[in-house]
Design a protein around this motif. Sequence first.
Motif, mmCIF file in Angstrom:
data_model
loop_
_atom_site.group_PDB
_atom_site.id
_atom_site.type_symbol
_atom_site.label_atom_id
_atom_site.label_comp_id
_atom_site.label_asym_id
_atom_site.label_seq_id
_atom_site.Cartn_x
_atom_site.Cartn_y
_atom_site.Cartn_z
ATOM 1 N N VAL A 1 40.835 30.705 77.813
ATOM 2 C CA VAL A 1 39.725 30.449 78.771
ATOM 3 C C VAL A 1 38.577 31.127 78.377
ATOM 4 N N ARG A 2 37.438 30.335 78.169
ATOM 5 C CA ARG A 2 36.106 30.948 78.012
ATOM 6 C C ARG A 2 35.193 30.993 79.155
ATOM 7 N N ILE A 3 34.640 31.692 79.775
ATOM 8 C CA ILE A 3 33.669 31.805 80.804
ATOM 9 C C ILE A 3 32.252 31.926 80.588
ATOM 10 N N ALA A 4 31.662 30.665 80.835
ATOM 11 C CA ALA A 4 30.168 30.861 80.582
ATOM 12 C C ALA A 4 29.437 31.120 81.737
ATOM 13 N N ALA A 5 29.810 30.672 82.883
ATOM 14 C CA ALA A 5 29.403 30.823 84.032
ATOM 15 C C ALA A 5 30.145 30.640 85.305
ATOM 16 N N ASP A 6 30.510 31.517 86.080
ATOM 17 C CA ASP A 6 31.802 31.332 87.084
ATOM 18 C C ASP A 6 30.790 30.556 88.282
ATOM 19 N N THR A 7 31.452 29.944 89.209
ATOM 20 C CA THR A 7 31.044 29.444 90.399
ATOM 21 C C THR A 7 32.109 29.452 91.450
ATOM 22 N N LEU A 8 31.581 29.652 92.779
ATOM 23 C CA LEU A 8 32.543 29.442 93.907
ATOM 24 C C LEU A 8 32.339 28.255 94.535
ATOM 25 N N VAL A 9 33.244 27.346 94.773
ATOM 26 C CA VAL A 9 33.277 25.861 95.103
ATOM 27 C C VAL A 9 34.150 25.881 96.137
ATOM 28 N N GLU A 10 33.856 24.675 97.169
ATOM 29 C CA GLU A 10 34.641 24.189 97.937
ATOM 30 C C GLU A 10 35.442 23.084 97.377
ATOM 31 N N THR A 11 36.579 23.070 97.240
ATOM 32 C CA THR A 11 37.341 21.829 96.646
ATOM 33 C C THR A 11 38.871 22.117 97.101
ATOM 34 N N ASP A 12 39.672 21.262 96.568
ATOM 35 C CA ASP A 12 41.182 21.465 96.608
ATOM 36 C C ASP A 12 41.612 22.034 95.407
ATOM 37 N N PRO A 13 41.964 23.394 95.569
ATOM 38 C CA PRO A 13 42.272 23.981 94.268
ATOM 39 C C PRO A 13 43.543 23.452 93.733
ATOM 40 N N ARG A 14 44.555 23.008 94.432
ATOM 41 C CA ARG A 14 45.938 22.505 93.874
ATOM 42 C C ARG A 14 45.599 21.351 92.937
ATOM 43 N N ARG A 15 44.790 20.426 93.538
ATOM 44 C CA ARG A 15 44.388 19.143 92.559
ATOM 45 C C ARG A 15 43.522 19.638 91.433
ATOM 46 N N VAL A 16 42.645 20.458 91.345
ATOM 47 C CA VAL A 16 41.987 20.952 90.450
ATOM 48 C C VAL A 16 42.963 21.520 89.221
ATOM 49 N N GLU A 17 43.869 22.349 89.678
ATOM 50 C CA GLU A 17 44.622 23.009 88.713
ATOM 51 C C GLU A 17 45.579 21.919 88.177
ATOM 52 N N ARG A 18 46.214 20.827 89.013
ATOM 53 C CA ARG A 18 46.774 19.701 88.225
ATOM 54 C C ARG A 18 46.045 19.059 87.309
ATOM 55 N N VAL A 19 44.846 18.774 87.672
ATOM 56 C CA VAL A 19 44.341 17.893 86.721
ATOM 57 C C VAL A 19 43.913 18.708 85.459
ATOM 58 N N LEU A 20 43.651 20.113 85.473
ATOM 59 C CA LEU A 20 43.545 21.029 84.285
ATOM 60 C C LEU A 20 44.830 21.126 83.444
ATOM 61 N N THR A 21 45.941 21.435 84.279
ATOM 62 C CA THR A 21 47.203 21.481 83.594
ATOM 63 C C THR A 21 47.368 20.175 82.893
ATOM 64 N N ASN A 22 47.282 18.883 83.421
ATOM 65 C CA ASN A 22 47.427 17.653 82.595
ATOM 66 C C ASN A 22 46.715 17.508 81.410
ATOM 67 N N LEU A 23 45.272 17.900 81.573
ATOM 68 C CA LEU A 23 44.362 17.910 80.285
ATOM 69 C C LEU A 23 45.077 18.734 79.184
ATOM 70 N N VAL A 24 45.207 19.833 79.671
ATOM 71 C CA VAL A 24 45.790 20.993 78.729
ATOM 72 C C VAL A 24 46.994 20.641 77.994
ATOM 73 N N THR A 25 47.974 20.054 78.812
ATOM 74 C CA THR A 25 49.174 19.637 78.471
ATOM 75 C C THR A 25 49.170 18.385 77.544
ATOM 76 N N ASN A 26 48.329 17.643 77.742
ATOM 77 C CA ASN A 26 48.048 16.429 76.778
ATOM 78 C C ASN A 26 47.317 16.970 75.520
ATOM 79 N N ALA A 27 46.369 17.895 75.508
ATOM 80 C CA ALA A 27 45.691 18.413 74.249
ATOM 81 C C ALA A 27 46.824 19.014 73.467
ATOM 82 N N LEU A 28 47.833 19.747 74.137
ATOM 83 C CA LEU A 28 48.526 20.527 73.196
ATOM 84 C C LEU A 28 49.723 19.466 72.609
#
Length: 427
Positions: A283-310
């Motif tokens: 994980v590389r952090i260039a600029a962090d942000t506090l955002v209002e969203t559904d964290p479970r769905r964001v994490e699911r999207v990232l997990t699927n993208l990372v799994t597909n990349a691996l």
Amino acid sequence: MNIGTKVALAVAAAAVCVAGAVGLLVHRITAADQLATARADLDRQLVAAAYDHAAGRETAARLDPPDLPAPLTRLIRQGVRGTYLHSGTHPVLWAATRVSDRTVLALRRPYGRETAALADLDRTLVTAGAAATGAVALLGLALGVRMGRRATAAARTAERIAHGDLDARVRPHGHDEIARFAESMNAMADALGARLEAERRVTADIAHELRTPVSVMVTAAGLLPPGPAADLVTGGVRKLQGLVEDVLEIARLDARVAVVETEHRQVSAMARRAVAGLEGVGVRIAADTLVETDPRRVERVLTNLVTNALRHGAAPVTVDVDRGPDGPVLRVRDHGPGFPPDALAVLTTSGPQRFRTARTSPGTGLGLSIAAGQTRLLGARLVFRNHPEGGAEAALYLPAGDTGGTGSTGDTATECGYEDAGAVVPV
């Protein structure tokens, strides 16, 4: 150039051609009629003058005028009575005849009045033609704009259907080709919606029917004695269970029954949670942000993208947390060969395609389809491309929403316990 402008220009060009042709025809007919009338009148006067000259009476005709036009002189030498229009700044109409072997009797009259009348007629024709052309062009523009609006409405409806809004329809007006096109598009949307609904129901039914036996298989696999065979069976059953859960998730997304539960969450925290337990991911952090969203769905999207990349790329896989002009951005990049050109074309045009697998092309699979569905629920954007330095990259653009502030690169690195925020660190 839109269709309204094209129709207006075409109608205006046709009107100009018609007005020009009609004006030229009227000009020629009027000019010929004027000249014929003037020649006949002057010829009658010449005949009367010849009788008066023979009777010894005084006439307005001239004998052997020195300024007689040469073409008329040659005609008279042939023994023919004739008329001739000498054009120029001051046009003159001549009439001449031979009254003896060596004497020519001639009459002349100014032709300026007829020339001026013809010029007035030409100006009137040009004015009327211009007015008619303008009126017809405005009518063509109105017709073209109406046709353009109908075609644009149909195109926008087609775009909405292409983006998944199967309830979008076009209101057909009239009985022309555009109305028929609108009716055909509505019929196509109805057929497409029916097929997709049938596909969704079959997918959901199959997944529900498989869920119970797969759960039984998972329980039974756990009861097997330890060994290579048990590990092989357990791994296969777990993979089948994950596949069934993915299919059920897609069915829920297609049915639009999923509920988005938003809360304020740090983007970097969601990225770290999404890749927790995955090897070869940084994980590389260039600029962090506090955002209002559904964290479970964001994490699911990232997990699927990372799994597909691996699975389809090559380690190391990096997750870059940054902030763009419109909100937070999370980029997942691998160091493999990148997306094949045909797969990238499908991803950038119609999005991930489920169940499209082949020997030569594994397709996008369910992972990216679920990621795309979750992205739509979040109101975010998912963009795929091949990185210029190699590897495939998927960028998740989250909506800005109600942010509570941003942290600088240095502060984020210290808070997260990283020595260098610009370095890729394993999670």
